[in-house]
Design a protein around this motif. Structure first.
Motif, PDB file in Angstrom:
ATOM      1  N   THR A   1       0.835  -1.203   0.000  1.00  0.00           N
ATOM      2  CA  THR A   1       0.000   0.000   0.000  1.00  0.00           C
ATOM      3  C   THR A   1       0.867   1.250   0.000  1.00  0.00           C
ATOM      4  OG1 THR A   1      -1.767  -1.166   1.161  1.00  0.00           O
ATOM      5  CG2 THR A   1      -1.821   1.234   1.228  1.00  0.00           C
TER       6      THR A   1
ATOM      7  N   LEU B   1       0.747   4.159  -2.819  1.00  0.00           N
ATOM      8  CA  LEU B   1       0.533   5.574  -2.497  1.00  0.00           C
ATOM      9  C   LEU B   1       1.684   6.429  -3.013  1.00  0.00           C
ATOM     10  CD1 LEU B   1      -0.867   5.211   1.127  1.00  0.00           C
ATOM     11  CD2 LEU B   1      -2.131   6.000  -0.885  1.00  0.00           C
TER      12      LEU B   1
ATOM     13  N   VAL C   1      -9.206   5.380   0.230  1.00  0.00           N
ATOM     14  CA  VAL C   1      -8.809   4.010  -0.083  1.00  0.00           C
ATOM     15  C   VAL C   1     -10.027   3.125   0.145  1.00  0.00           C
ATOM     16  CG1 VAL C   1      -7.272   2.100   0.520  1.00  0.00           C
ATOM     17  CG2 VAL C   1      -6.430   4.444   0.630  1.00  0.00           C
TER      18      VAL C   1
ATOM     19  N   VAL D   1      -1.934   4.905   6.443  1.00  0.00           N
ATOM     20  CA  VAL D   1      -2.278   5.692   5.256  1.00  0.00           C
ATOM     21  C   VAL D   1      -2.087   7.178   5.523  1.00  0.00           C
ATOM     22  CG1 VAL D   1      -4.180   6.370   3.720  1.00  0.00           C
ATOM     23  CG2 VAL D   1      -3.802   3.957   4.256  1.00  0.00           C
TER      24      VAL D   1
END
Length: 119
Positions: A76, A80, A94, A113
């Motif tokens: 992830t 990103l 997301v 995140v």
């Protein structure tokens, strides 16, 4: 019951001056990428002597164990970073499949995140 659902996008007053080029950038991740059928713990529940049993299942979610989840976070982070570097865009949201994360892993994922996408 089945039926028709109507959806619409409503722009709030604070967004009224936004340019049409200011898209909503969503990163959809099909996690877990794969899982085996033994992730499902299927049971039959008897409803009564003359009724058919109901089949229900519980999901084991072994993809949330430390090693697979750490790999998911790395993947992830890389996705990103690619969005930021190659696309020159931030990710506004997301999306993951239902039951991809449990409550604990969701909290960890949300913090991750935010740390990777500080905009």
């Amino acid at each position: 019951p089945r039926g028709l659902v109507r959806t619409q996008w409503i722009v709030g007053p604070e967004d009224a001056g936004a340019s049409s080029d200011d898209g909503l950038n969503i990163l959809a991740i099909p996690f877990p990428y794969q899982f085996s059928d033994d992730e499902f713990d299927v049971k039959e529940l008897g409803m009564g002597p003359n009724e058919k049993p109901v089949r229900v299942f519980k999901l084991k979610q072994s993809w949330l164990d430390d090693d697979p989840f750490a790999k998911f976070l790395r993947d992830t982070g890389q996705m990103l970073a690619e969005c930021s570097e190659k696309e020159k865009r931030i990710v506004h949201g997301v999306i993951l499949p239902e039951l991809a994360l449990n409550k604990l892993r969701f909290a960890e994922f949300a913090e991750f995140v935010k740390s990777q996408n500080p905009h």
